[in-house]
Design a protein around this motif. Sequence first.
Motif, PDB file in Angstrom:
ATOM      1  N   ASP A  72       3.920   0.183  -9.186  1.00 54.07           N
ATOM      2  CA  ASP A  72       4.895  -0.705  -8.556  1.00 54.07           C
ATOM      3  C   ASP A  72       4.330  -1.331  -7.286  1.00 54.07           C
ATOM      4  O   ASP A  72       3.274  -0.962  -6.796  1.00 54.07           O
ATOM      5  CB  ASP A  72       6.207   0.036  -8.256  1.00 54.07           C
ATOM      6  N   TRP A  73       5.068  -2.305  -6.745  1.00 55.20           N
ATOM      7  CA  TRP A  73       4.597  -3.074  -5.591  1.00 55.20           C
ATOM      8  C   TRP A  73       4.405  -2.200  -4.355  1.00 55.20           C
ATOM      9  O   TRP A  73       3.596  -2.525  -3.490  1.00 55.20           O
ATOM     10  CB  TRP A  73       5.577  -4.200  -5.284  1.00 55.20           C
ATOM     11  N   ALA A  74       5.141  -1.102  -4.275  1.00 55.99           N
ATOM     12  CA  ALA A  74       5.015  -0.232  -3.106  1.00 55.99           C
ATOM     13  C   ALA A  74       3.616   0.361  -2.992  1.00 55.99           C
ATOM     14  O   ALA A  74       3.172   0.719  -1.902  1.00 55.99           O
ATOM     15  CB  ALA A  74       6.055   0.887  -3.176  1.00 55.99           C
ATOM     16  N   THR A  75       2.920   0.459  -4.130  1.00 54.36           N
ATOM     17  CA  THR A  75       1.555   0.990  -4.116  1.00 54.36           C
ATOM     18  C   THR A  75       0.666   0.200  -3.163  1.00 54.36           C
ATOM     19  O   THR A  75      -0.149   0.762  -2.429  1.00 54.36           O
ATOM     20  CB  THR A  75       0.949   0.919  -5.535  1.00 54.36           C
ATOM     21  N   ILE A  76       0.816  -1.102  -3.168  1.00 53.86           N
ATOM     22  CA  ILE A  76      -0.065  -1.975  -2.389  1.00 53.86           C
ATOM     23  C   ILE A  76       0.238  -1.870  -0.894  1.00 53.86           C
ATOM     24  O   ILE A  76      -0.624  -2.137  -0.056  1.00 53.86           O
ATOM     25  CB  ILE A  76       0.091  -3.434  -2.864  1.00 53.86           C
ATOM     26  N   ILE A  77       1.451  -1.469  -0.555  1.00 49.62           N
ATOM     27  CA  ILE A  77       1.864  -1.445   0.850  1.00 49.62           C
ATOM     28  C   ILE A  77       1.474  -0.138   1.538  1.00 49.62           C
ATOM     29  O   ILE A  77       1.712   0.037   2.719  1.00 49.62           O
ATOM     30  CB  ILE A  77       3.399  -1.653   0.955  1.00 49.62           C
ATOM     31  N   ARG A  78       0.841   0.761   0.811  1.00 49.35           N
ATOM     32  CA  ARG A  78       0.671   2.135   1.308  1.00 49.35           C
ATOM     33  C   ARG A  78      -0.063   2.215   2.643  1.00 49.35           C
ATOM     34  O   ARG A  78       0.141   3.146   3.398  1.00 49.35           O
ATOM     35  CB  ARG A  78      -0.048   2.991   0.271  1.00 49.35           C
ATOM     36  N   GLU A  79      -0.939   1.251   2.949  1.00 48.22           N
ATOM     37  CA  GLU A  79      -1.670   1.281   4.213  1.00 48.22           C
ATOM     38  C   GLU A  79      -1.307   0.083   5.074  1.00 48.22           C
ATOM     39  O   GLU A  79      -2.156  -0.483   5.766  1.00 48.22           O
ATOM     40  CB  GLU A  79      -3.177   1.316   3.941  1.00 48.22           C
ATOM     41  N   ALA A  80      -0.035  -0.286   5.049  1.00 46.75           N
ATOM     42  CA  ALA A  80       0.408  -1.507   5.719  1.00 46.75           C
ATOM     43  C   ALA A  80       0.116  -1.509   7.212  1.00 46.75           C
ATOM     44  O   ALA A  80      -0.285  -2.527   7.781  1.00 46.75           O
ATOM     45  CB  ALA A  80       1.908  -1.720   5.477  1.00 46.75           C
ATOM     46  N   ARG A  81       0.304  -0.356   7.855  1.00 47.08           N
ATOM     47  CA  ARG A  81       0.115  -0.311   9.312  1.00 47.08           C
ATOM     48  C   ARG A  81      -1.330  -0.595   9.711  1.00 47.08           C
ATOM     49  O   ARG A  81      -1.590  -1.144  10.777  1.00 47.08           O
ATOM     50  CB  ARG A  81       0.566   1.053   9.839  1.00 47.08           C
ATOM     51  N   ARG A  82      -2.276  -0.229   8.850  1.00 46.29           N
ATOM     52  CA  ARG A  82      -3.677  -0.526   9.138  1.00 46.29           C
ATOM     53  C   ARG A  82      -4.069  -1.913   8.619  1.00 46.29           C
ATOM     54  O   ARG A  82      -4.775  -2.663   9.286  1.00 46.29           O
ATOM     55  CB  ARG A  82      -4.575   0.538   8.494  1.00 46.29           C
ATOM     56  N   ASP A  83      -3.578  -2.271   7.442  1.00 41.91           N
ATOM     57  CA  ASP A  83      -3.956  -3.543   6.828  1.00 41.91           C
ATOM     58  C   ASP A  83      -3.400  -4.751   7.575  1.00 41.91           C
ATOM     59  O   ASP A  83      -3.980  -5.830   7.527  1.00 41.91           O
ATOM     60  CB  ASP A  83      -3.474  -3.587   5.371  1.00 41.91           C
ATOM     61  N   VAL A  84      -2.251  -4.585   8.237  1.00 41.55           N
ATOM     62  CA  VAL A  84      -1.626  -5.725   8.900  1.00 41.55           C
ATOM     63  C   VAL A  84      -2.523  -6.289  10.004  1.00 41.55           C
ATOM     64  O   VAL A  84      -2.397  -7.455  10.383  1.00 41.55           O
ATOM     65  CB  VAL A  84      -0.243  -5.329   9.466  1.00 41.55           C
ATOM     66  N   ILE A  85      -3.453  -5.494  10.506  1.00 43.01           N
ATOM     67  CA  ILE A  85      -4.377  -5.945  11.554  1.00 43.01           C
ATOM     68  C   ILE A  85      -5.641  -6.546  10.957  1.00 43.01           C
ATOM     69  O   ILE A  85      -6.066  -7.637  11.324  1.00 43.01           O
ATOM     70  CB  ILE A  85      -4.737  -4.771  12.493  1.00 43.01           C
ATOM     71  N   ARG A  86      -6.219  -5.833   9.982  1.00 45.83           N
ATOM     72  CA  ARG A  86      -7.495  -6.274   9.426  1.00 45.83           C
ATOM     73  C   ARG A  86      -7.329  -7.237   8.252  1.00 45.83           C
ATOM     74  O   ARG A  86      -8.099  -8.183   8.103  1.00 45.83           O
ATOM     75  CB  ARG A  86      -8.299  -5.056   8.970  1.00 45.83           C
ATOM     76  N   ALA A  87      -6.355  -6.969   7.392  1.00 43.12           N
ATOM     77  CA  ALA A  87      -6.165  -7.783   6.183  1.00 43.12           C
ATOM     78  C   ALA A  87      -4.670  -7.956   5.955  1.00 43.12           C
ATOM     79  O   ALA A  87      -4.081  -7.300   5.089  1.00 43.12           O
ATOM     80  CB  ALA A  87      -6.840  -7.116   4.989  1.00 43.12           C
ATOM     81  N   PHE A  88      -4.060  -8.840   6.738  1.00 43.00           N
ATOM     82  CA  PHE A  88      -2.593  -8.991   6.732  1.00 43.00           C
ATOM     83  C   PHE A  88      -2.042  -9.353   5.366  1.00 43.00           C
ATOM     84  O   PHE A  88      -0.876  -9.075   5.055  1.00 43.00           O
ATOM     85  CB  PHE A  88      -2.185 -10.072   7.748  1.00 43.00           C
ATOM     86  N   TRP A  89      -2.866 -10.011   4.515  1.00 42.77           N
ATOM     87  CA  TRP A  89      -2.371 -10.476   3.219  1.00 42.77           C
ATOM     88  C   TRP A  89      -2.031  -9.318   2.279  1.00 42.77           C
ATOM     89  O   TRP A  89      -1.224  -9.482   1.368  1.00 42.77           O
ATOM     90  CB  TRP A  89      -3.417 -11.373   2.564  1.00 42.77           C
ATOM     91  N   ILE A  90      -2.631  -8.140   2.505  1.00 41.54           N
ATOM     92  CA  ILE A  90      -2.371  -7.015   1.596  1.00 41.54           C
ATOM     93  C   ILE A  90      -0.923  -6.541   1.692  1.00 41.54           C
ATOM     94  O   ILE A  90      -0.237  -6.438   0.669  1.00 41.54           O
ATOM     95  CB  ILE A  90      -3.358  -5.851   1.855  1.00 41.54           C
ATOM     96  N   PRO A  91      -0.388  -6.247   2.889  1.00 42.68           N
ATOM     97  CA  PRO A  91       1.033  -5.874   2.933  1.00 42.68           C
ATOM     98  C   PRO A  91       1.971  -7.077   2.863  1.00 42.68           C
ATOM     99  O   PRO A  91       3.107  -6.939   2.396  1.00 42.68           O
ATOM    100  CB  PRO A  91       1.164  -5.160   4.282  1.00 42.68           C
ATOM    101  N   PHE A  92       1.506  -8.255   3.317  1.00 40.67           N
ATOM    102  CA  PHE A  92       2.402  -9.411   3.430  1.00 40.67           C
ATOM    103  C   PHE A  92       2.934  -9.855   2.067  1.00 40.67           C
ATOM    104  O   PHE A  92       4.152 -10.021   1.896  1.00 40.67           O
ATOM    105  CB  PHE A  92       1.686 -10.572   4.114  1.00 40.67           C
ATOM    106  N   PHE A  93       2.061 -10.046   1.092  1.00 33.96           N
ATOM    107  CA  PHE A  93       2.499 -10.600  -0.185  1.00 33.96           C
ATOM    108  C   PHE A  93       3.339  -9.623  -1.014  1.00 33.96           C
ATOM    109  O   PHE A  93       4.333 -10.034  -1.629  1.00 33.96           O
ATOM    110  CB  PHE A  93       1.298 -11.129  -0.974  1.00 33.96           C
ATOM    111  N   PRO A  94       3.021  -8.322  -1.054  1.00 33.86           N
ATOM    112  CA  PRO A  94       3.939  -7.398  -1.726  1.00 33.86           C
ATOM    113  C   PRO A  94       5.310  -7.334  -1.047  1.00 33.86           C
ATOM    114  O   PRO A  94       6.341  -7.272  -1.718  1.00 33.86           O
ATOM    115  CB  PRO A  94       3.220  -6.050  -1.631  1.00 33.86           C
ATOM    116  N   MET A  95       5.310  -7.362   0.308  1.00 37.29           N
ATOM    117  CA  MET A  95       6.589  -7.379   1.024  1.00 37.29           C
ATOM    118  C   MET A  95       7.363  -8.666   0.702  1.00 37.29           C
ATOM    119  O   MET A  95       8.588  -8.645   0.524  1.00 37.29           O
ATOM    120  CB  MET A  95       6.357  -7.272   2.529  1.00 37.29           C
ATOM    121  N   LEU A  96       6.630  -9.781   0.637  1.00 40.00           N
ATOM    122  CA  LEU A  96       7.273 -11.053   0.295  1.00 40.00           C
ATOM    123  C   LEU A  96       7.868 -10.989  -1.111  1.00 40.00           C
ATOM    124  O   LEU A  96       8.974 -11.480  -1.346  1.00 40.00           O
ATOM    125  CB  LEU A  96       6.253 -12.188   0.390  1.00 40.00           C
TER     126      LEU A  96
END
Length: 296
Positions: free
Chosen positions: A247-271
């Motif tokens: 499920d989409w939640a899988t991709i968000i698992r490292e959102a707190r770290r990814d939002v700084i280095r690779a914002f697109w990883i948590p952004f698009f699943p959240m969107l």
Amino acid sequence: MRNYYLIIGILLAGILAFFTFIGPSLPFVDSELKGERVVFPEPGIIKTAPFPPSEKFPLGSDRDGRDLLSLLVMGAKDTFILIFLVVILRYIVAIPLGMFGMKNKGFFSWIIKWWNQLFSSLPVIFTTALILTLPFLMFHELRFYWSIVIIALVEVGRVGLIIQQQAYSVSQQPFIEAGITIGVKPIKMMTSHYFPNLFPSIIVNFFIDAGRVAILIGQLAMINVFITQELVQLSYGYSEIFNTSGDWATIIREARRDVIRAFWIPFFPMLAIVIATLTFNILGEGMRQHFNRHLQ
């Protein structure tokens, strides 16, 4: 007067259904979800995942070099199956409770009020996360099913209370009193009088609840609480919890770290989760307007 909410809701739902069922076979979707963590675009140049949005990766890639768009399309089915399993189970339990407790007295009415008060004292995210992180549930082999049951039951009291209040309102209508007077059997009363009048509001609340569940799954992922998970040892003496579902939640698992280095990883699943939630809410409001217009 056109019901624009219903039109937009059906349109958005159609788009989501298209990508859920037809999306995996589209030519630009990598159904095998293959990825490369290291690539050599030019001699002497090395690039490591995650890769930013580009022609090759329209939405970027994850940390394993997999196309994020393909991950979202391939994970849509698992996401919606999870959402609807939770909501369906919730209503399977809440509808009988609400119907049996509609007189606002007795055992079932007490159960509904107690259930609602117990789980409404704290935000749903806290209560659900607390239960799902209990030691015996953390890596249980049936965690997926336990998670569905727990998420569904946490808000059964709230839904049961809504159905109870609506059923009580229907019970005060003249046609119910007339049916009782002429001796209509209880089963016939339920099927011919109660359910036809409760069905519109149940359908409306069903879709609104689907939106609530979608947001809850995303919130749980933000604090590293997943529906299915396992402990993976990364190195000697160090291990980490990973979501093992698609499920989409899988991709968000490292959102707190990814939002700084690779914002697109948590952004698009959240969107994607926000779009799904808006779709359910708009569809629910559209159905509310549709049913209200016909009742009037």
